[in-house]
Structures are given as C-alpha cells and as structure tokens.
Design a protein around this motif. Structure first.
Motif, mmCIF file in Angstrom:
data_model
loop_
_atom_site.group_PDB
_atom_site.id
_atom_site.type_symbol
_atom_site.label_atom_id
_atom_site.label_comp_id
_atom_site.label_asym_id
_atom_site.label_seq_id
_atom_site.Cartn_x
_atom_site.Cartn_y
_atom_site.Cartn_z
ATOM 1 N N GLY A 117 0.791 -1.212 0.000
ATOM 2 C CA GLY A 117 0.000 0.000 0.000
ATOM 3 C C GLY A 117 0.827 1.267 0.000
ATOM 4 N N THR A 118 2.150 1.117 0.090
ATOM 5 C CA THR A 118 3.052 2.263 0.145
ATOM 6 C C THR A 118 4.028 2.244 -1.027
ATOM 7 N N LEU A 119 4.834 1.201 -1.110
ATOM 8 C CA LEU A 119 5.782 1.027 -2.217
ATOM 9 C C LEU A 119 5.238 0.098 -3.298
ATOM 10 N N VAL A 120 4.510 -0.933 -2.871
ATOM 11 C CA VAL A 120 3.965 -1.936 -3.786
ATOM 12 C C VAL A 120 2.528 -2.241 -3.391
ATOM 13 N N ASP A 121 1.828 -2.987 -4.253
ATOM 14 C CA ASP A 121 0.497 -3.500 -3.910
ATOM 15 C C ASP A 121 -0.512 -2.363 -3.689
ATOM 16 N N PHE A 122 -0.848 -1.670 -4.763
ATOM 17 C CA PHE A 122 -1.816 -0.571 -4.691
ATOM 18 C C PHE A 122 -3.136 -1.099 -4.121
ATOM 19 N N GLY A 123 -3.576 -0.493 -3.017
ATOM 20 C CA GLY A 123 -4.787 -0.930 -2.346
ATOM 21 C C GLY A 123 -4.562 -1.934 -1.244
ATOM 22 N N SER A 124 -3.328 -2.446 -1.135
ATOM 23 C CA SER A 124 -2.940 -3.367 -0.066
ATOM 24 C C SER A 124 -3.848 -4.604 -0.011
ATOM 25 N N PHE A 125 -3.751 -5.411 -1.063
ATOM 26 C CA PHE A 125 -4.592 -6.605 -1.165
ATOM 27 C C PHE A 125 -3.893 -7.900 -0.735
ATOM 28 N N ALA A 126 -2.583 -7.946 -0.845
ATOM 29 C CA ALA A 126 -1.896 -9.202 -0.514
ATOM 30 C C ALA A 126 -2.162 -9.642 0.925
ATOM 31 N N PRO A 127 -2.062 -8.754 1.923
ATOM 32 C CA PRO A 127 -2.320 -9.214 3.293
ATOM 33 C C PRO A 127 -3.784 -9.541 3.536
ATOM 34 N N THR A 128 -4.693 -8.705 3.015
ATOM 35 C CA THR A 128 -6.107 -8.852 3.351
ATOM 36 C C THR A 128 -6.746 -10.056 2.678
ATOM 37 N N GLN A 129 -6.531 -10.221 1.387
ATOM 38 C CA GLN A 129 -7.184 -11.309 0.669
ATOM 39 C C GLN A 129 -6.722 -12.667 1.168
ATOM 40 N N VAL A 130 -5.438 -12.769 1.493
ATOM 41 C CA VAL A 130 -4.932 -14.052 1.982
ATOM 42 C C VAL A 130 -5.499 -14.363 3.367
ATOM 43 N N LEU A 131 -5.691 -13.360 4.203
ATOM 44 C CA LEU A 131 -6.331 -13.577 5.498
ATOM 45 C C LEU A 131 -7.760 -14.075 5.330
ATOM 46 N N ILE A 132 -8.477 -13.493 4.379
ATOM 47 C CA ILE A 132 -9.841 -13.939 4.098
ATOM 48 C C ILE A 132 -9.840 -15.410 3.699
ATOM 49 N N ASP A 133 -8.896 -15.791 2.859
ATOM 50 C CA ASP A 133 -8.816 -17.180 2.405
ATOM 51 C C ASP A 133 -8.436 -18.120 3.546
ATOM 52 N N ALA A 134 -7.564 -17.665 4.438
ATOM 53 C CA ALA A 134 -7.169 -18.501 5.569
ATOM 54 C C ALA A 134 -8.362 -18.767 6.489
ATOM 55 N N PHE A 135 -9.144 -17.736 6.785
ATOM 56 C CA PHE A 135 -10.337 -17.926 7.617
ATOM 57 C C PHE A 135 -11.353 -18.812 6.913
ATOM 58 N N ALA A 136 -11.477 -18.657 5.603
ATOM 59 C CA ALA A 136 -12.421 -19.493 4.858
ATOM 60 C C ALA A 136 -12.061 -20.963 4.976
ATOM 61 N N GLY A 137 -10.768 -21.247 5.065
ATOM 62 C CA GLY A 137 -10.331 -22.628 5.244
ATOM 63 C C GLY A 137 -10.778 -23.224 6.568
ATOM 64 N N PHE A 138 -11.136 -22.364 7.507
ATOM 65 C CA PHE A 138 -11.654 -22.810 8.802
ATOM 66 C C PHE A 138 -13.177 -22.681 8.871
ATOM 67 N N GLY A 139 -13.792 -22.385 7.716
ATOM 68 C CA GLY A 139 -15.246 -22.320 7.651
ATOM 69 C C GLY A 139 -15.843 -21.058 8.209
ATOM 70 N N VAL A 140 -15.060 -19.974 8.302
ATOM 71 C CA VAL A 140 -15.546 -18.717 8.862
ATOM 72 C C VAL A 140 -15.373 -17.619 7.822
ATOM 73 N N GLU A 141 -16.472 -16.958 7.486
ATOM 74 C CA GLU A 141 -16.429 -15.898 6.481
ATOM 75 C C GLU A 141 -15.936 -14.598 7.093
ATOM 76 N N VAL A 142 -15.037 -13.928 6.379
ATOM 77 C CA VAL A 142 -14.532 -12.619 6.782
ATOM 78 C C VAL A 142 -14.619 -11.711 5.563
ATOM 79 N N SER A 143 -15.163 -10.525 5.739
ATOM 80 C CA SER A 143 -15.268 -9.586 4.616
ATOM 81 C C SER A 143 -13.949 -8.829 4.438
ATOM 82 N N LEU A 144 -13.782 -8.232 3.266
ATOM 83 C CA LEU A 144 -12.589 -7.440 3.007
ATOM 84 C C LEU A 144 -12.524 -6.248 3.958
ATOM 85 N N ALA A 145 -13.661 -5.627 4.222
ATOM 86 C CA ALA A 145 -13.688 -4.490 5.140
ATOM 87 C C ALA A 145 -13.254 -4.911 6.538
#
Length: 282
Positions: A27-55
């Motif tokens: 979100g500063t030098l790379v990754d406009f919008g800072s998606f790498a940390p957030t989207q992967v966290l969403i996917d990790a929680f989904a693997g445990f059967g728990v939905e997490v929104s991007l917000a």
C-alpha cells in the motif's frame, strides 16, 4: 549523602537535512490498495469455515500478521461467526492454527499482488540523489519479506534496509522498534531527521513512537482499499470522498502530512526539510 541540584539545562537543536525516509511496503511502495495481506487472510479464515469480509480484514491492517489474525478474531462480527461455528471464542491456539495456514498462502501469493506503485521508483531515485537514506519495515514476517524483496528487485525497486515484523524480539507496530532498527542500520544521527511513510494507523503510530515525522497515504493503501484501476474509475466527487475518509483515519492516528500516493512525497520531504531547518521537531 550529599545531594545537589544543577540549574544547567541542556538544549540542542538539529537544523540539518532530512537524513532518512522509512517506508512501509504493501500500500506504500507496492500493492496498490494493499490486497496481498487482506485477501490471503480472508482465504485462511475461509479454510476454517468462517467468512470474513474485506472491510473486516482491513481494520487491524499494519499489525504483525499473528496479531492481525488475533485482532480480527476479536471483532464482533467475526467473533460471532467463530462462536457459531465452533461453540467457543477464538483462542491463541486457534490463532496459531490460522497463522500456520495463512503463512504458506502469503508466501505463495505476495508477489502476485505486489506490483510497484506508480511513482515509487522515481521517488526513491530522487531521494537517493539527495543523499537521503532509504529504509523500510513491514507487518510481514521475514519469510514473506524475503519473497517480496526479491520480487520488488525484479521490478527495479530496492531499499537499503528492510525490517520484518519477526526480526526483532521487542515486536512490531505500533511500537517504535522496526523504525528504530532502520535508524541504527542506516547510521542516522538524528531521529528527528527521519520520515516514516505508511498507509495504516499502526504504521503512523510506529513513526510517532520513534520520534519521526510521519506521512500518511490516503489513496494507495489500506484505508481507500481500491486497486489503481478502481480508483481511476471514480468520479472526482467519489475520489474526494474516499480521500476524506482515509485522511480522517490517518490524521486521528497523528500523521503530520497526508498525501494520495508516494508520487506526491517529494513536496512533503521539502516541506519537512524547511521545518527542520527552522529548528522544528516532530
């Protein structure tokens, strides 16, 4: 015992140049919008059967990833869904398990999201040409940071020093330690001659705790949460609204300056240099 009190007061004012800029990464030098940390966290929680929104995933952004997962699990909506799934609150052992699932996904995907943000190469080159040292730190652990550094270098982006959140025993943000580790490594003589640039509240708080000037990024990072293409599709009024919302959060965290993206940084560095020359401190 003899006691004595001195009336002498030591006073020293630094009026030299800006010595270093310490950058965040996503979100500063790379990754406009800072998606790498957030989207992967969403996917990790989904693997445990728990939905997490991007917000929801964006709320604790800037923290070390284990701490980010823990904070996310304590948010009311996520906590309720976890309780409904497992019949109990999330424990530290659960955070460990989620982190173990998250980490290989993050290593695998960080490069996918981490294109250099427009203007970053030019700004880093300009700073270096002025003799300003370039450091960095991140909420990423070292194994992810190493993958990111290699990918950034393949795009022409390098820094003099990079600190990962698990490099130091003291911990990560919002404490000052990663920023100060850059000060030591770069041989900076005056912390008040350093500028911390970040897109998250914990990153701004980190710079303030270290005694640095701080610059928040309103549109390229986590607070706006848009890709460059999405941002460019907004009307001027919509963009202004996004900027205002992000700026409010960063100002509340104590940022001295707010800019849209790293491309706008040179003018702020010039302004900070003028204030330092006048004897001002962060």
């Amino acid at each position: 015992m003899t006691q004595f009190q001195s009336d002498y007061q030591y006073s020293r004012t630094y009026q030299g140049p800006v010595q270093a800029v310490i950058f965040d990464w996503a979100g500063t030098l790379v990754d406009f919008g800072s998606f790498a940390p957030t989207q992967v966290l969403i996917d990790a929680f989904a693997g445990f059967g728990v939905e997490v929104s991007l917000a929801e995933a964006r709320v604790p952004m800037g923290l070390a990833k284990w701490d980010h997962i823990q904070a996310l699990g304590r948010q009311s909506g996520v906590a309720q869904r976890w309780q409904a799934k497992y019949g109990r609150p999330m424990s530290d052992a659960d955070v460990d398990a989620l982190y173990a699932a998250f980490l290989p996904l993050q290593i695998e995907r960080v490069a996918h999201y981490s294109a250099v943000i427009p203007g970053a190469l030019e700004v880093l080159s300009q700073l270096a040409g002025q003799g300003i040292r370039i450091g960095s730190c991140s909420g990423y652990p070292r194994v992810v940071m190493d993958r990111l550094l290699a990918h950034a270098a393949s795009q022409g982006l390098t820094v003099e020093h990079a600190v990962a959140t698990d490099d130091l025993k003291a911990g990560g943000r919002p404490g000052p330690w990663m920023a100060l580790a850059n000060v030591i490594e770069l041989g900076v003589t005056e912390v008040c001659a350093c500028v911390k640039v970040d897109d998250t509240a914990p990153g701004i708080e980190e710079g303030l705790a270290a005694g640095m000037w701080t610059v928040g990024l309103a549109l390229s990072g986590n607070e706006a949460g848009l890709t460059l293409a999405e941002l460019e599709q907004l009307s001027p009024a919509q963009r202004a609204q996004r900027r205002a919302l992000a700026s409010r959060k960063l100002v509340q965290s104590g940022a001295h300056y707010i800019i849209d993206t790293i491309a706008d940084l040179p003018a702020v560095i010039e302004a900070i240099a003028a204030r330092i020359a006048n004897g001002e401190r962060p």
